[in-house]
Design a protein around this motif. Structure first.
Motif, short mmCIF file in Angstrom:
data_model
loop_
_atom_site.label_atom_id
_atom_site.label_comp_id
_atom_site.label_asym_id
_atom_site.label_seq_id
_atom_site.Cartn_x
_atom_site.Cartn_y
_atom_site.Cartn_z
N ASP A 1 1.01 -1.13 -0.06
CA ASP A 1 -0.02 0.13 -0.06
C ASP A 1 0.83 1.22 -0.24
O ASP A 1 0.53 2.06 -0.08
CB ASP A 1 -1.03 -0.20 1.13
CG ASP A 1 -0.03 -0.11 2.57
OD1 ASP A 1 1.40 0.08 2.80
OD2 ASP A 1 -1.29 -0.83 3.65
N SER A 2 2.06 1.16 -0.03
CA SER A 2 2.83 2.39 -0.17
C SER A 2 4.51 1.71 0.00
O SER A 2 5.05 0.51 0.50
CB SER A 2 2.48 3.07 1.24
OG SER A 2 3.72 3.02 2.06
N ALA A 3 5.32 2.30 -0.27
CA ALA A 3 7.32 2.48 -0.24
C ALA A 3 7.57 2.15 1.11
O ALA A 3 8.30 1.09 0.86
CB ALA A 3 7.68 3.42 -1.35
N THR A 4 6.65 2.82 1.70
CA THR A 4 7.52 2.87 3.20
C THR A 4 6.58 1.39 3.91
O THR A 4 7.93 1.01 4.30
CB THR A 4 6.66 3.88 3.78
OG1 THR A 4 7.03 4.66 3.65
CG2 THR A 4 7.26 4.17 5.70
N SER A 5 5.88 0.92 3.75
CA SER A 5 4.54 -0.99 4.20
C SER A 5 6.39 -1.66 3.27
O SER A 5 6.62 -2.54 3.77
CB SER A 5 3.86 -1.02 3.51
OG SER A 5 2.72 0.45 4.67
N ALA A 6 6.49 -1.11 2.39
CA ALA A 6 7.32 -2.22 1.40
C ALA A 6 8.84 -1.89 1.80
O ALA A 6 9.11 -3.11 2.87
CB ALA A 6 7.42 -1.83 -0.42
N ARG B 1 2.81 7.69 -11.68
CA ARG B 1 1.42 7.93 -11.40
C ARG B 1 0.14 7.28 -11.24
O ARG B 1 -0.51 7.79 -11.81
CB ARG B 1 1.48 8.60 -13.13
CG ARG B 1 2.65 9.61 -13.66
CD ARG B 1 2.14 10.40 -15.13
NE ARG B 1 0.94 11.39 -14.70
CZ ARG B 1 0.86 12.07 -16.27
NH1 ARG B 1 1.32 11.40 -17.60
NH2 ARG B 1 -0.35 12.57 -16.10
N GLY B 2 0.52 7.12 -10.51
CA GLY B 2 -0.16 5.78 -10.33
C GLY B 2 -1.09 6.64 -9.05
O GLY B 2 -0.79 7.14 -8.14
N PRO B 3 -2.48 5.63 -8.82
CA PRO B 3 -2.76 6.17 -7.33
C PRO B 3 -2.07 5.89 -5.93
O PRO B 3 -1.33 5.65 -5.96
CB PRO B 3 -4.14 4.53 -6.94
CG PRO B 3 -3.80 4.28 -8.42
CD PRO B 3 -2.52 3.81 -8.89
N ARG B 4 -2.80 6.83 -5.45
CA ARG B 4 -2.03 7.28 -3.70
C ARG B 4 -2.43 5.53 -3.02
O ARG B 4 -2.96 5.08 -3.98
CB ARG B 4 -2.72 8.04 -2.45
CG ARG B 4 -2.08 9.11 -2.87
CD ARG B 4 -2.93 10.14 -2.36
NE ARG B 4 -1.56 10.42 -1.40
CZ ARG B 4 -2.02 10.86 -0.20
NH1 ARG B 4 -2.49 12.35 -0.23
NH2 ARG B 4 -0.97 11.07 0.78
N GLY B 5 -1.59 5.31 -2.32
CA GLY B 5 -1.90 3.67 -1.32
C GLY B 5 -1.79 2.76 -2.13
O GLY B 5 -2.24 1.70 -2.30
N THR B 6 -0.52 3.33 -3.19
CA THR B 6 0.08 1.63 -4.09
C THR B 6 1.63 2.20 -3.09
O THR B 6 2.08 3.00 -3.67
CB THR B 6 -0.33 2.14 -5.21
OG1 THR B 6 0.23 3.24 -6.01
CG2 THR B 6 -1.83 1.55 -5.43
N GLY B 7 2.30 1.12 -3.74
CA GLY B 7 3.41 0.57 -3.98
C GLY B 7 4.12 -0.75 -4.41
O GLY B 7 3.16 -1.73 -4.47
N PHE B 8 5.33 -1.00 -4.55
CA PHE B 8 5.52 -2.23 -5.08
C PHE B 8 7.47 -2.19 -4.64
O PHE B 8 7.83 -1.48 -4.09
CB PHE B 8 5.05 -2.62 -6.65
CG PHE B 8 6.31 -1.85 -7.81
CD1 PHE B 8 7.66 -3.09 -8.20
CD2 PHE B 8 6.15 -0.02 -7.44
CE1 PHE B 8 8.25 -2.17 -9.22
CE2 PHE B 8 6.87 -0.42 -8.17
CZ PHE B 8 7.81 -0.82 -9.20
N ALA B 9 7.70 -3.53 -4.25
CA ALA B 9 8.95 -4.43 -4.35
C ALA B 9 9.29 -5.18 -5.15
O ALA B 9 8.78 -6.27 -5.44
CB ALA B 9 9.16 -4.74 -2.97
#
Length: 407
Positions: A92-97, A226-234
Motif C-alpha cells: 500500500d506504499s513504498a514505506t510499507s514495502a 503516476r499511479g494511485p495513492r495507497g500503492t507501492g511495490f517491491a
C-alpha cells in the motif's frame, strides 16, 4: 523560455496528448510529481471501473473476475524494473514495502546497516527502532557534497558485520541521482544485502535491477509513476528471498498446513498481505504500462532537461539558492529563498495555481542539517510539463520575492 535540447524533443502532438490526459492541468500547473504525481486518465478510469464492478458484483467476485488482469500487474511491474514476476510484491506504499523487507532481515546483535545522509525519515526511524531493540548499529556516511564522491567512501566503511546497504536512488529533498550502478559490486560477494529506495526514480528513470545489482528495490505508485495513492511495490531477488524471514504472515503470504505448522510462499508475495484495494492494484498496473508506452528513457531525458531549465532560471533570481548537486540530476529541483520559509513559498504558489512541494528537516535530518536548513522548496517536473510552465512559475516567484522585499 529556452527550448529543450533536440535529444529530448517530443512532438507538439505528444505534449498536447500528455497534457490532455492529465486532468489536473485544466485548472493547475502541476509541478509536484515528487510529492504526488498527476494520474493520467487511463489510471483513473481503471480504478473507477473496478470500483463500479465491485459495487455491482461484490468485492471477492469482482477480484475473481479480474484475476488475469491482477496477474498481469505483476508481470508489468517486473518488466518496468527488469525483474521476474515472482520477484514482485505489491504493497500500500513504498514505506510499507521498505519496512516489510528491512524487518525481515535476520539481524544479530552487533550487525551494522550502512546508509548515506540522503535517507528518508521513515526509513531511518525504522532502523533506529531496530537499533534500540536488537543492538544494531547505523553507520551514516559523512556527506561529501556529491553522490559520486560517496561510492568509494561507502566501500571503506563496509565491514564484515555490515548486513544491509540501504540507499535512496534519488533523495526526497534534492534532484541528485546516486550512481547506484557502482554499488552492486560492493555487496555481490559479501554477506550483505543491497536495498535500493527507488521511490523517486521509478517512472522517471529507466531501472534495471540486474544492471544495478540490488537485491531489493522499493517504489511508490503515487509519484513519478503516476499511479494511485495507497500503492507501492517491491522487487525481491532470489538472494534476498533466500535470506529474509517475514516477521508477520497471513493467508496471502503463507499457508497454515497443520495445527502447528505453516508454509511461507516461495515467491516475493510472501511479504504481502491478503487485504488490499484491487482497484488500486489494477490502477498501479495501468500506470506502469502507461509509463512504458511513453518510454521511460525518453521520460527521464525530458524530466532532466526541464529541470535544468528550471535550475538556471531559479539561480538567476535574487536571493534564491538551488541545492541540487552532482553530475547526474533528475527532474526534482530543490531551492530556497532567502528570508522566506519553504512553507510560505508553497502556500503562495498554491494560491497562484502552482502545485509545488517542500521537504522539512524532519524528513531529512542528515542532509538538511548539513545545509543548516529547516526546510527547502522543491518542484518535480514531468514529461507533461513545458518550458512555458517553468517560465510562468519563475515569473510568479520573482514577483513574490519583489513583493516581500517591499513589505
Amino acid at each position: 523560455m529556452p527550448e529543450l535540447p533536440r535529444g529530448s524533443a517530443w512532438t507538439a502532438a505528444e505534449i498536447a496528448r500528455a497534457r490532455a490526459e492529465t486532468a489536473v492541468l485544466a485548472d493547475r500547473t502541476h509541478m509536484n510529481s515528487c510529492g504526488t504525481g498527476a494520474m493520467p486518465g487511463v489510471v483513473v478510469d481503471t480504478v473507477i471501473d473496478h470500483l463500479r464492478l465491485e459495487a455491482r458484483l461484490g468485492g471477492y467476485e469482482a477480484a475473481a473476475l479480474r484475476s488475469d488482469e491482477i496477474g498481469q500487474v505483476y508481470r508489468d511491474l517486473a518488466r518496468l524494473v527488469g525483474g521476474a514476476e515472482e520477484d514482485i510484491a505489491i504493497f500500500d506504499s513504498a514505506t510499507s514495502a521498505w519496512q516489510s523487507l528491512v524487518l525481515s532481515v535476520p539481524f544479530r546483535p552487533g550487525d551494522r546497516v550502512l546508509v548515506t545522509q540522503s535517507e528518508y525519515a521513515s526509513n531511518i526511524m525504522t532502523l533506529l527502532r531496530l537499533g534500540e531493540r536488537y543492538d544494531i548499529h547505523i553507520d551514516v556516511l559523512p556527506g561529501s557534497g556529491t553522490a559520486e564522491g560517496d561510492v568509494a567512501r561507502l566501500e571503506e566503511m563496509m565491514t564484515d558485520r555490515t548486513r544491509l546497504l540501504a540507499i535512496a536512488h534519488i533523495p526526497t529533498n534534492t534532484g541528485t541521482v546516486f550512481p547506484v550502478q557502482d554499488l552492486g559490486r560492493l555487496t555481490r560477494h559479501r554477506d550483505c544485502l543491497f536495498l535500493l529506495d527507488a521511490c523517486q526514480s521509478v517512472g522517471q528513470l529507466p531501472i534495471d535491477v540486474g544492471d544495478i545489482g540490488c537485491d531489493m528495490l522499493t517504489a511508490a505508485g503515487r509519484k513519478f509513476l503516476r499511479g494511485p495513492r495507497g500503492t507501492g511495490f517491491a522487487y525481491v531477488g532470489q538472494k534476498a528471498r533466500d535470506r529474509l524471514a517475514p516477521m508477520a504472515l497471513d493467508i496471502r503470504s503463507a499457508d497454515w498446513i497443520a495445527p502447528r505448522q505453516y508454509r511461507p510462499r516461495d515467491d516475493a508475495a510472501r511479504f504481502e498481505r491478503w487485504e488490499r484495494s484491487v482497484a488500486s492494484v489494477l490502477g498501479l498496473g495501468a500506470a506502469a504500462r502507461h509509463a512504458m508506452d511513453w518510454g521511460v528513457a525518453r521520460i527521464g531525458t525530458r524530466c532532466a532537461d526541464l529541470a535544468a531549465i528550471a535550475r538556471r532560471g531559479l539561480a538567476g533570481l535574487p536571493g534564491v539558492s538551488v541545492h541540487d548537486t552532482g553530475a547526474d540530476l533528475s527532474g526534482i529541483v530543490s531551492f530556497s529563498v532567502e528570508g522566506t520559509e519553504a512553507e510560505q513559498i508553497v502556500a503562495a504558489a498554491g494560491q497562484a495555481g502552482f502545485n509545488i512541494g517542500r521537504s522539512r528537516i524532519e524528513d531529512a535530518q542528515y542532509d538538511l542539517g548539513r545545509l543548516s536548513r529547516a526546510s527547502v522548496a522543491r518542484i518535480g517536473l514531468h514529461y507533461f510539463n513545458t518550458a512555458d510552465d517553468i517560465g510562468a512559475f519563475l515569473s510568479f516567484l520573482s514577483s513574490h520575492i519583489e513583493q516581500r522585499r517591499k513589505t
